[in-house]
Design a protein around this motif. Structure first.
Motif, short mmCIF file in Angstrom:
data_model
loop_
_atom_site.label_atom_id
_atom_site.label_comp_id
_atom_site.label_asym_id
_atom_site.label_seq_id
_atom_site.Cartn_x
_atom_site.Cartn_y
_atom_site.Cartn_z
N ILE A 6 26.09 -1.40 -7.43
CA ILE A 6 27.14 -1.69 -8.36
C ILE A 6 27.55 -0.65 -9.22
CG2 ILE A 6 28.16 -3.28 -10.06
CD1 ILE A 6 26.77 -5.62 -8.26
N LEU A 7 26.34 -0.25 -9.75
CA LEU A 7 26.50 0.89 -10.51
C LEU A 7 27.00 2.22 -10.01
CD1 LEU A 7 23.43 0.70 -13.03
CD2 LEU A 7 25.95 0.50 -13.70
N ASP A 8 26.73 2.54 -8.85
CA ASP A 8 27.12 3.69 -8.17
C ASP A 8 28.60 3.60 -7.66
OD1 ASP A 8 24.69 4.97 -7.97
OD2 ASP A 8 24.05 4.18 -5.89
N VAL A 9 28.88 2.48 -7.23
CA VAL A 9 30.44 2.06 -7.03
C VAL A 9 31.25 2.21 -8.28
CG1 VAL A 9 32.06 0.23 -6.36
CG2 VAL A 9 30.16 0.61 -5.06
N ALA A 10 30.77 1.64 -9.58
CA ALA A 10 31.50 1.86 -10.69
C ALA A 10 31.64 3.17 -11.09
CB ALA A 10 30.95 1.05 -11.81
N ARG A 11 30.49 4.01 -10.94
CA ARG A 11 30.53 5.47 -11.52
C ARG A 11 31.48 5.91 -10.63
NH1 ARG A 11 25.59 6.97 -10.14
NH2 ARG A 11 24.82 5.90 -11.73
N ASP A 12 31.54 6.05 -9.19
CA ASP A 12 32.42 6.81 -8.36
C ASP A 12 33.90 6.33 -8.79
OD1 ASP A 12 33.20 8.45 -6.32
OD2 ASP A 12 32.84 6.79 -4.79
N ALA A 13 34.31 5.02 -8.95
CA ALA A 13 35.53 4.51 -9.41
C ALA A 13 35.85 5.21 -10.64
CB ALA A 13 35.61 3.14 -9.53
N ILE A 14 35.14 5.35 -11.64
CA ILE A 14 35.43 5.92 -12.87
C ILE A 14 35.70 7.30 -12.86
CG2 ILE A 14 34.64 6.33 -15.29
CD1 ILE A 14 33.21 3.67 -15.30
N TYR A 15 34.99 8.11 -12.10
CA TYR A 15 35.13 9.48 -11.68
C TYR A 15 36.41 9.66 -11.10
CZ TYR A 15 34.49 14.18 -10.01
OH TYR A 15 34.39 15.50 -9.65
#
Length: 88
Positions: A6-15
């Protein structure tokens, strides 16, 4: 899906959000600073002077950066669908 995924997906989306919105926001900031400097130097305090050039500049920057924005959003979608297809 665990917390790290979930953190990886959120980080990718914010980037991706920063990459997509950054150029347009920078153009708006630059035009706003130029207009503010012009108003301070000439002491013209017309409200439409601030909005109309910013709207035109942002519209033109959207036209210019639209291929980049679309490519970034498409890449994010492909990465998300690859993650869904692989199950994690």
């Amino acid at each position: 899906m665990n917390g790290a995924d979930i953190l990886d997906v959120a980080r990718d989306a914010i980037y991706t959000l920063l990459i997509v919105s950054g150029p347009v926001m920078a153009v708006g900031l630059g035009v706003g600073l130029i207009i503010a400097l012009f108003q301070a130097l000439t002491q013209i305090q017309e409200m439409t002077l601030t909005f109309v050039p910013k709207i035109i500049a942002i519209f033109l920057s959207l036209l210019l950066f639209l291929p980049l924005m679309g490519a970034q959003m498409g890449d994010l979608m492909m990465r998300l669908m690859d993650r869904v297809a692989s199950g994690g």
